[in-house]
Design an enzyme around this catalytic site. Structure first.
Site, PDB file in Angstrom:
ATOM      1  N   ARG A 100       0.857  -1.192   0.000  1.00 45.08           N
ATOM      2  CA  ARG A 100       0.000   0.000   0.000  1.00 45.08           C
ATOM      3  C   ARG A 100       0.887   1.233   0.000  1.00 45.08           C
ATOM      4  O   ARG A 100       1.850   1.327   0.743  1.00 45.08           O
ATOM      5  CB  ARG A 100      -0.984   0.004   1.181  1.00 45.08           C
ATOM      6  CG  ARG A 100      -0.375   0.052   2.566  1.00 45.08           C
ATOM      7  CD  ARG A 100      -1.409   0.356   3.652  1.00 45.08           C
ATOM      8  NE  ARG A 100      -1.005  -0.156   4.949  1.00 45.08           N
ATOM      9  CZ  ARG A 100      -0.095   0.379   5.749  1.00 45.08           C
ATOM     10  NH1 ARG A 100       0.553   1.483   5.392  1.00 45.08           N
ATOM     11  NH2 ARG A 100       0.200  -0.169   6.912  1.00 45.08           N
ATOM     12  N   HIS A 127      -1.723   3.319   6.792  1.00 46.86           N
ATOM     13  CA  HIS A 127      -2.759   2.321   7.069  1.00 46.86           C
ATOM     14  C   HIS A 127      -4.139   2.920   6.829  1.00 46.86           C
ATOM     15  O   HIS A 127      -5.006   2.311   6.228  1.00 46.86           O
ATOM     16  CB  HIS A 127      -2.625   1.856   8.517  1.00 46.86           C
ATOM     17  CG  HIS A 127      -3.764   1.002   8.967  1.00 46.86           C
ATOM     18  ND1 HIS A 127      -4.001  -0.245   8.435  1.00 46.86           N
ATOM     19  CD2 HIS A 127      -4.743   1.208   9.886  1.00 46.86           C
ATOM     20  CE1 HIS A 127      -5.072  -0.772   9.008  1.00 46.86           C
ATOM     21  NE2 HIS A 127      -5.543   0.090   9.883  1.00 46.86           N
ATOM     22  N   TYR A 183       6.757   4.200  10.088  1.00 47.99           N
ATOM     23  CA  TYR A 183       7.436   2.932  10.349  1.00 47.99           C
ATOM     24  C   TYR A 183       8.038   2.332   9.073  1.00 47.99           C
ATOM     25  O   TYR A 183       8.641   1.274   9.096  1.00 47.99           O
ATOM     26  CB  TYR A 183       6.453   1.940  10.994  1.00 47.99           C
ATOM     27  CG  TYR A 183       5.085   1.971  10.338  1.00 47.99           C
ATOM     28  CD1 TYR A 183       4.832   1.257   9.175  1.00 47.99           C
ATOM     29  CD2 TYR A 183       4.067   2.769  10.866  1.00 47.99           C
ATOM     30  CE1 TYR A 183       3.601   1.328   8.548  1.00 47.99           C
ATOM     31  CE2 TYR A 183       2.831   2.842  10.241  1.00 47.99           C
ATOM     32  CZ  TYR A 183       2.599   2.105   9.084  1.00 47.99           C
ATOM     33  OH  TYR A 183       1.378   2.184   8.459  1.00 47.99           O
TER      34      TYR A 183
HETATM   35  C1  LIG Z   1      -9.548  -8.237  15.841  1.00 44.47           C
HETATM   36  C2  LIG Z   1      -9.004  -6.903  15.418  1.00 44.47           C
HETATM   37  N1  LIG Z   1      -7.907  -6.422  16.016  1.00 44.47           N
HETATM   38  C3  LIG Z   1      -7.394  -5.221  15.664  1.00 44.47           C
HETATM   39  C4  LIG Z   1      -7.988  -4.466  14.688  1.00 44.47           C
HETATM   40  C5  LIG Z   1      -7.406  -3.099  14.301  1.00 44.47           C
HETATM   41  N2  LIG Z   1      -6.848  -3.170  12.932  1.00 44.47           N
HETATM   42  C6  LIG Z   1      -7.562  -2.794  11.861  1.00 44.47           C
HETATM   43  S1  LIG Z   1      -6.763  -3.088  10.407  1.00 44.47           S
HETATM   44  C7  LIG Z   1      -5.395  -3.699  11.232  1.00 44.47           C
HETATM   45  C8  LIG Z   1      -4.232  -4.197  10.456  1.00 44.47           C
HETATM   46  C9  LIG Z   1      -4.654  -5.177   9.396  1.00 44.47           C
HETATM   47  O1  LIG Z   1      -3.549  -5.616   8.687  1.00 44.47           O
HETATM   48  P1  LIG Z   1      -3.709  -6.555   7.413  1.00 44.47           P
HETATM   49  O2  LIG Z   1      -4.567  -7.718   7.751  1.00 44.47           O
HETATM   50  O3  LIG Z   1      -2.371  -6.861   6.928  1.00 44.47           O
HETATM   51  O4  LIG Z   1      -4.517  -5.675   6.362  1.00 44.47           O
HETATM   52  P2  LIG Z   1      -4.048  -4.309   5.663  1.00 44.47           P
HETATM   53  O5  LIG Z   1      -4.466  -3.200   6.576  1.00 44.47           O
HETATM   54  O6  LIG Z   1      -2.601  -4.377   5.448  1.00 44.47           O
HETATM   55  O7  LIG Z   1      -4.822  -4.270   4.391  1.00 44.47           O
HETATM   56  C10 LIG Z   1      -5.601  -3.658  12.614  1.00 44.47           C
HETATM   57  C11 LIG Z   1      -4.616  -4.089  13.619  1.00 44.47           C
HETATM   58  C12 LIG Z   1      -9.162  -4.995  14.106  1.00 44.47           C
HETATM   59  N3  LIG Z   1      -9.844  -4.337  13.171  1.00 44.47           N
HETATM   60  N4  LIG Z   1      -9.645  -6.204  14.481  1.00 44.47           N
END
Ligand SMILES: Cc1ncc(C[n+]2csc(CCOP(=O)(O)OP(=O)(O)O)c2C)c(N)n1
Ligand SMILES: Cc1ncc(C[n+]2csc(CCOP(=O)(O)OP(=O)(O)O)c2C)c(N)n1
Ligand SMILES: [Mg+2]
Ligand SMILES: [Mg+2]
Lengths: 370, 328, 328, 370
Positions: D268, D272, D280
């Site tokens: 990406r 985030h 980071y």
């Molecule tokens: C159970 C849970 N824990 C924490 C979060 C907060 N959170 C939202 S997105 C994210 C990171 C997700 O990473 P990834 O699965 O790699 O998807 P990306 O954002 O890279 O598309 C976090 C920690 C959440 N939504 N659900």
């Protein structure tokens, strides 16, 4: 590689007799010292003798609750946990009662646990088989399948952080691998290179559910691939094979090289618990597995080496019986906890007063104990 | 004394405890290099290293369970749950493991664990970044549940939680993080767990709350004084479980009127327990119905501003309830 | 009319619904060949096949979440949780998915799902085979929570739950399975959700309970009549969420005295909500404190008989509370 | 096999440019029809145009909440979901807003969603990016990471039970693979041979957490091994490779052959979410990946085939802009829900009365609306 065919539930599945016995490809193990062979056997016999006695006591109604016997699985139980260090931790499953014998929990405490007595490690709180023992770092487990593995990761993390050369042996069944908790523990152990050995005791059933309804793989060790840790499958009824694979994994963990998944393929002879007639398995299937009794197999092996005879066996059993009788006696003579002790150990502070005397802010309303 | 925000107070408490006790370590999602999504752990990984301020995999169950095992082994983990909305993956770890380990081992195995949880609505976070979710844990004996309303309490209670021998859940309202400031000592101090605080003394009405809504309640009390000359005693529960019955019942014994304010769902929010306890143990003291000011019972807080506003307790709603109870 | 046990009533309801509607299917651990650990689904896989009576992997999260998806697609899943003690792995699926799907999609996606949960103590099951765990879900708007106390209600409510368009959690007390029998029609009938039942009429005292403790409450009511001539009105909540306030408040309006009995933990057990509602909405009707008969607030029920007995509500404890309230 | 090196967090990791492009070992794909190539490009461009506009609107404060842009990941988003059937379901993640464009949700509804308006699919309830659409079988997601996959298994189960030839595309990120839910969905799909494609969009970070702290493997497709389903890794910035791998997996699922795990390695470009400065990551790392822009790569490829020129691109963009303007206009003119509508859709029956009028059983106490 020789393979044996055993029927699992409605399907025929191949159970390789020996699969990848070592982590080091193509490696051969050194033959084990005679003393070790004899100890492996002795412990298996002790476990069997204890559990068969427990089953009788349960049938006689001498203790209530329930019991999950590992009879038939002794090679796995013994081979994975012989000669651990005092501080090495065990994360036990519901079918790991006999692992206490391996670690050294006194038998009389174990029987007090079965009887739910005040003298037991949990003073009568948990079901008979959910036993822990703090002095030997055996986690007092919940019944939630696989949850003990995750607590185990934290113990392993503490070992790692403190640079202590200890390991955590985390025990679970084939059924447990379906739960998210199992996966989360494996993954975290992979990332943190935790000093752990995950032993999956694949006895082909989770209660009544056959393996093929649990997961689409037959070799659970394959699951290690997803976590960047090695996975090994062994014949869980061959105590020597189990011991050698486990030692290798334990040594790896102790050396700071991280976790291993060790699948032991075996079979429980009886029902899931003492109240389960296990009608979901055919008598033929059970019979087939009983013929692969790990204790008999070890007797034959030892006899071939001139290390076993019937007299020694009877002598051993007599010794175990004596110890068991003393333990039963201790348990039966032990007091039960007072009812109100159920209010203890909720927090580090006492809640007895709060629960027993609900102070009432009113002149008219008398205090009643409810 | 320096003036600190709520989040500074948290950050300071963590830094001090990490310094004081080498057994203390932090674990959670994004708490390391990023310093947490709200910056509660800002600068701590730099200062104490990646082992003591550890980014976990994305798994709340791992965060809490590994902390339990570490705590059993004598460490003092401080786990972070990024949003209370995401606490469900740790539900087994919290309610079946942490809450019951001491009990099931008859006190021979324990978990001195602190779980920091960011909660609360009113910031447009929508259904899954606004939840409060305290009741599930208040209802779970074996857990201590704490929710400070001010920077001073936040620092002192967090330090007390870390040093406590029980599993403590520590709820921090995201709306308080940067909206409140007060003087906070630089010295080491703790605020005792299990004790409510009378944040404003009064004789006509007892108002009970905690966290963000406690501040709304204080404002409402001031308005009651200004507009009606009514003296409201405001109790900050601070610890939600086991909660401090004595302080509440003592107050009710002299005010005879009660309003309870909270942000968790109405049905079986902590207001229910407080009210039931008063109705049972201080019945004769009451001169009016006990009124709860809470959100409606809907699944979660909608994102759209008007609906969120309708949902959240606010000063007007609290004042209306107080007037009602006083007029009764 | 045949006389049926509670478990027969459940089994019959499932068979009838599987026959009536091809969209109904069952999923859970050991429900197939084994017929469930308590035999609630005995014979059903034989009759309807392994796809409609499906053994799931050992994962409560899978059981509930896959049911949600299937329900969204127009099927009518009936999921089984073997023991309420093991419901935590499905906590997210139940509270964040099932409870909120209709809401978060503004009614465009729904999950007409029934989750059967075996709960309750008093059978020596120990810490992890005795839990009640209803409060977490009563506190979660979006879920309907049902807990029948008799075979007749069990059959009628289960059929109503399966046909209902909401996620319904259906709590079956394991101690009732084989201990109660009554006449149950062989014909199709339903018992309405969301409605409490006055199981015994009375004028002096309102007693509210559900499930297993409802039966103890009925016995206690009979003893109050025999021993004191006191007429206790016994209300069976049947649906715990959203609960039937009207029936309870109507009763309190004429009896003025209340005892509530339940087996879930005391703090934030449903008794708290009932009591708080009465203290708020029927304050003037009350002539005595509202007393709750509940277990003490400890993490779970110990296995040893004496401690379990101390924990469980029983007829003596209920009678003592009733006497207290009447004498007040 | 060519490999590119990219830095991930503190570690150097190998990102193979193309890994096992097909499920069929050694297989070559047929070249794609020109029309398909152009559509893949067109959709990528549309997604990019829409998201860059959304980002501007957010910065301008025209809508509140937050947004999780997938800019840079378009090849994965587009290649996995082109030409699905109306009834095929999507289990979206928080970064799947643009998947709506692929499935066909009208743009004006999507902008109403961003603005939290009454006209949006959820009538203003959820955060901007958590969007579902019932008519096209897109699950309205929660924020719980990975939970949508598990709901997806149930939809797939319904397809299977009803013998319908539909599939579920389940989208998740690298971070999601750490959660137990992810594992439980994969395992169940394996056991039941569900018609699903699990697309893991491996963009090397979960919020700030780099892959090596998430899991000890670098190829997430390896995780399929534990579930008895095939796993494939592709260059997630090569829309043709993604499309071909996805097609194969979708066809497999539709044919009743079960689920596939498809890992797409991508990146990406931005934080985030719109409030994350993403400190980071190093600027060099970001720059490196921007040079691998999937849209530019596709332009070069098309140009080589004589299928692309700048004028056509500008024409496309102009069309998108027009559609976007109309959608923004629709959203901004749409009403917001009345406050009390937050009491609707809790159950199949209304709770408005219960919540608004707390009937009081007392003559003295007036009814107040609280
Ligand atoms: C159970 C849970 N824990 C924490 C979060 C907060 N959170 C939202 S997105 C994210 C990171 C997700 O990473 P990834 O699965 O790699 O998807 P990306 O954002 O890279 O598309 C976090 C920690 C959440 N939504 N659900
Ligand atoms: C989360 C959870 N769900 C269900 C149960 C009930 N249960 C206890 S043991 C068991 C089967 C376990 O199978 P496996 O992991 O293979 O171990 P085995 O009994 O074969 O040793 C089940 C379903 C439980 N204890 N925990
Ligand atoms: Mg098994
Ligand atoms: Mg990611």
């Amino acid at each position: 590689m020789a393979t044996a065919i055993a029927s699992i539930g409605d399907e025929q599945a191949e159970i390789p007799a020996v699969i990848a016995p070592s982590l080091r490809e193509g490696a051969e193990f050194e033959p084990l010292p005679e003393a070790t062979l004899r100890r492996l056997y002795t412990y298996m016999l002790k476990c069997r003798t204890v559990e068969e006695k427990i089953r009788i006591l349960f049938k006689q109604g001498r203790f209530s609750g329930n019991y999950f016997a590992a009879v038939g699985q002794e090679a796995t139980a013994v081979g994975t946990t012989l000669d651990l260090l005092e501080k090495d931790a065990i994360a036990p499953s519901h079918r790991s009662f006999i692992t206490h014998i391996m670690k050294g929990t006194p038998l009389k405490l174990l029987f007090a646990q079965l009887y739910g007595r005040k003298t037991s490690p949990d003073q009568g709180r948990s079901a008979p088989a959910h036993c822990g023992y703090a002095p030997l770092n055996i986690i007092t487990p919940s019944s939630t399948i696989a949850a003990q593995l995750n607590i185990g990761t934290g113990i392993a993390l503490a070992f790692k952080m403190r640079r202590e050369p200890n390991v955590v042996i985390a025990l679970s069944g084939d059924g447990s691998t379906s739960l998210g908790f199992w996966h989360e523990a494996m993954n975290f152990a992979g990332v943190q290179k935790l000093p752990m050995v995950f032993v999956v005791i694949n006895n082909l059933y989770a209660e009544s559910v056959p393996l093929y309804l649990q997961t689409a793989v037959t070799d659970i060790s394959l699951k290690a691939q997803g976590y960047g840790i090695p996975g090994v499958s062994v014949d869980g009824n061959d105590v020597v094979a189990v011991y050698q694979a486990a030692r290798e994994a334990i040594d790896r963990a102790r050396a700071g090289e991280g976790a291993t998944l060790l699948e032991c393929k075996t079979y429980r002879w009886y029902g899931h618990s003492e109240i389960d007639p296990a009608k979901y398995r055919t008598p033929e299937e059970v019979q087939e597995w009983k013929q692969r009794d790990p204790i008999v197999a070890m007797e034959q092996r030892l006899e071939g080496l001139g290390l076993w005879n019937e007299a020694w066996k009877q002598e051993l059993i007599a010794g175990f019986r004596q110890e068991i009788e003393e333990a039963v006696d201790f348990a039966e003579k032990s007091p039960v906890a007072e009812a109100e002790e159920c209010l203890d150990h909720v927090y580090s502070f006492s809640v007895r007063e709060r629960e027993l005397d609900r102070k009432v802010w009113s002149p008219k309303f008398e205090v009643v104990r409810r | 004394m320096p003036v600190m925000t709520y989040i500074d107070a948290i950050n300071t408490a963590l830094r001090e405890e990490l310094t004081r006790d080498e057994n203390v370590f932090l674990i959670g999602e994004d708490i390391g290099k990023m310093g947490g999504v709200f910056k509660a752990t800002k600068g701590l990984q730099e200062e104490f290293g990646a082992e003591r301020v550890m980014d976990s995999p994305l798994a709340e169950g791992v965060i809490v369970s590994s902390s339990i095992g570490a705590a059993m082994s004598g460490l003092r983990p401080v786990a972070e749950i990024q949003f209370a909305d995401f606490i469900t993956p740790a539900m087994d770890a919290l309610t079946q493991q942490a809450a019951k380990l001491r009990y099931r081992s008859a006190g021979t195995q324990t978990c001195p664990l602190t779980v920091r949880v960011c909660y609360g609505g009113g910031v447009g976070g929508g259904l899954y970044h606004s939840q409060t979710n305290t009741s599930w844990f208040i209802h779970t004996p074996g857990l201590v549940v704490v929710a400070p309303s001010s920077p001073y309490d936040a620092k002192g209670l967090l330090k007390a939680a870390i040093r406590d021998d029980n599993p403590v859940m520590f709820f921090e309202h995201k709306k308080l993080y940067r909206s409140v400031k007060e003087e906070v000592p630089v010295e080491d101090y703790t605020v005792p767990l299990l004790k409510a605080a009378v944040k404003r003394a009064g004789t006509h009405l007892t108002a009970v709350s905690y966290g963000y809504t406690l501040r709304l309640t204080l404002e409402a009390a001031e308005r009651m004084k200004q507009e009606h000359g009514v003296e409201v005693e405001v109790i900050d529960l601070r610890t939600l479980a086991p909660w401090d019955k004595e302080t509440v019942l003592d107050s009710v014994a002299h005010t005879s009127r009660v309003v309870i304010v909270h942000e968790d769902n109405r049905t079986l929010g902590i207001g229910a327990e407080i009210s039931a306890t008063i109705a049972e143990q201080a019945f004769d003291c009451l001169d009016a119905p006990i009124v709860r000011v809470t959100p409606p019972d809907i699944p979660a807080i909608p994102a759209a501003a008007a609906m969120e506003h309708f949902y959240m307790p606010n000063v007007d709603k609290i004042v209306a309830a107080m007037e009602q109870v006083i007029r009764y």
